[in-house]
Structure formats: C-alpha cells, structure tokens
Design a protein around this motif. Sequence first.
Motif, PDB file in Angstrom:
ATOM      1  N   PHE A 116       0.842  -1.199   0.000  1.00  0.00           N
ATOM      2  CA  PHE A 116       0.000   0.000   0.000  1.00  0.00           C
ATOM      3  C   PHE A 116       0.877   1.249   0.000  1.00  0.00           C
ATOM      4  CE2 PHE A 116      -3.067  -3.145   1.170  1.00  0.00           C
ATOM      5  CZ  PHE A 116      -4.272  -2.674   0.672  1.00  0.00           C
ATOM      6  N   SER A 118      -0.019   4.285   1.125  1.00  0.00           N
ATOM      7  CA  SER A 118      -0.207   5.140   2.295  1.00  0.00           C
ATOM      8  C   SER A 118      -0.918   4.360   3.393  1.00  0.00           C
ATOM      9  CB  SER A 118      -1.038   6.373   1.938  1.00  0.00           C
ATOM     10  OG  SER A 118      -2.396   6.013   1.694  1.00  0.00           O
ATOM     11  N   GLU A 121      -4.771   4.649   3.009  1.00  0.00           N
ATOM     12  CA  GLU A 121      -5.323   3.710   2.032  1.00  0.00           C
ATOM     13  C   GLU A 121      -5.376   2.304   2.630  1.00  0.00           C
ATOM     14  OE1 GLU A 121      -4.214   2.001  -2.456  1.00  0.00           O
ATOM     15  OE2 GLU A 121      -2.737   3.118  -1.270  1.00  0.00           O
TER      16      GLU A 121
END
Length: 321
Positions: A116, A118, A121
């Motif tokens: 991922f 971030s 997210e």
Amino acid sequence: MPSLSDRRCTLHTRSRRTSLRPALCSVAISTLCAVVWSRVGGGLSVSFAGAARHASRRPVAGGFATASSSGGALEGIEVDTIIFDIDDTLYPASCGFSNHRMSDVTKRFMVERLGFQSEAEAMALWSEYIQRYHSSLKGFKVATEEGRLPIPFRQEELGTYWADNCDFGKYIKKDTELVDMMRSLQQEAKMKLVAFTNAPRAYAIRSLEYLGIREYFADDHVFAVEDVLPACKPERAAFEQVMRAVGAVPERTVMFEDSMKNIRACRELGIHTVLIHEDKGDATGEAKLLGDAALPNDPSVDATLARAADSRTALPGLWRG
C-alpha cells in the motif's frame, strides 16, 4: 425493570414449550436459580429469560459479577472445560494494546508487506474486511482472493510480524492474580484450559508468554484463526471445530469473551458465557473498532466480570464444577 415476580419463567423441552405464570415463578425461583442456563436430563433446560441474572450483583475489583440467589453466577452446573479469548479478555482493553496492534502495527504491515502507498489507504481496506470477518488474517486472505491487495498476502507473515513488532512490554503487564487463577483452575479444579483467538498463532503464543500463562495451555489447546479456517469467530463452525478437537461438550464448557457476537454464538451452541467488560464508559479496544460494545444485560450473558482474574471470588462454582 420488571421485578422477578413479574417475569415469566419457561421450561423448554425437545417437544414442547410451557410457560409458567409469574406467581409460580416467584415461588420456584429460589430452587431453580442454581440451574439457570444449564442442561438437564438430555434435553430439558430451565431459564428465567434473564431474571436470575439480575437477582444479585456482587461487587468485584473494578466492576461487578452477576450472581444467582444460590451465591454465585454459574452455580449448579458441572464444568470441565474453560475456553479463553485472548485479546481484551486476558488483559484489559483499556491498556491500549489492541489499538496499538490493529492500528499502528497493522498499518505498517500493510505498507511494508502488502504494497500500500499510504497508511490511510491501507486502513480503509483493513476496516472494510475486519468488519466483515472479525479477523485481520482472514480478511487479508479473502482480499487477496478478490484481487484487492497490491501484493498478495502470505498467511504465515502476519503472525510473525505482529509477534516481532507489537510492543508487548509497553502495554501488557503480567497479572499475578491471573497467573494464580490459571494455575488453580488447572491444578486444583482440574479444568481443561483452552485459548481461542481470531488472531494468528505466532502472535497468540507471544501474548500468552507475556501474560505469564503460556504453561497452562498445551500446544494442542491453543487455537488461532489458522486452526479453524475457512471459518473464524463468531461462526458456529469455528467453535464446533475447537470443541471437537479438545473433546469438550457445550453444557460442560464456559467461554470467557469480550465480544458480544462471540458470546451470542456460544449461547446458541449451549456454551455457558462470561463477558469481560471493564465498564469504563466508552468502548475501547477491538469492541470499539468493530462496533461490538459489551451488553452485560444481554440474555446470552451468564456472568459479567471486569477482569478474568476476578473469577476465583466472583465465580466460585467453577472450582466446584
């Protein structure tokens, strides 16, 4: 709240259900309270739709335990197996460890191992799947199957990552009363002790070690989510698999839990239930994250304790099972 004399008591058999009028209930309560929620005669059970649960509330350290008029909750039943959830059950939800694990550590895992970009997210997807499955491991497994992860999830990684990266020492403190209780249940009461968690096995073992109680749970009596997949709590199949594996029967088993969903699942199976609830106002830990706040007055709850370690004084019937 209606008085005991206003409540109806019901006899359940396999073939019929007979309601007794309030006047009869009030006469019979002192005799029958001791077997509330127990199974008798291969199919007969006696209940008071929650009446006995409110007959007496005895203070214990940090909270309360429900009790029957016979002197304690879970009196009058024969118990030989106790199953303990781990997170927010064997240590206080208010210590913050679940928030640390399910937020800080899991976000880092998803960025480092699942690709991922971030933490925001990552948490959005994690929140979606944890609500559906109540297990990070099962959620990531299904998310991989559904093509939702940048990098496919490898099941063995999560438990090791949590075990290596959670700050156990900062949040979890050894509770000598809990240790003494486990020793006493195993050695004096001769109880079969089982741990059952929706978390990964490597993490579950590390948690029991930090709590100082690992020695009271045999390897084949520690059940993590990997051991019951594709099911997990609160699915019926998950509890049934654990019960079969340890040779337990519902009417002689007690489950200690902080999750109402799991408490209700146990009740449907005929397992006696103890809800762990600190009663400190707003929900904390996993209950807050999953919208699964404790409800001590729920009819699926046989007894409520602030700490599992309070059992010796609040639930003496376990030592006389």
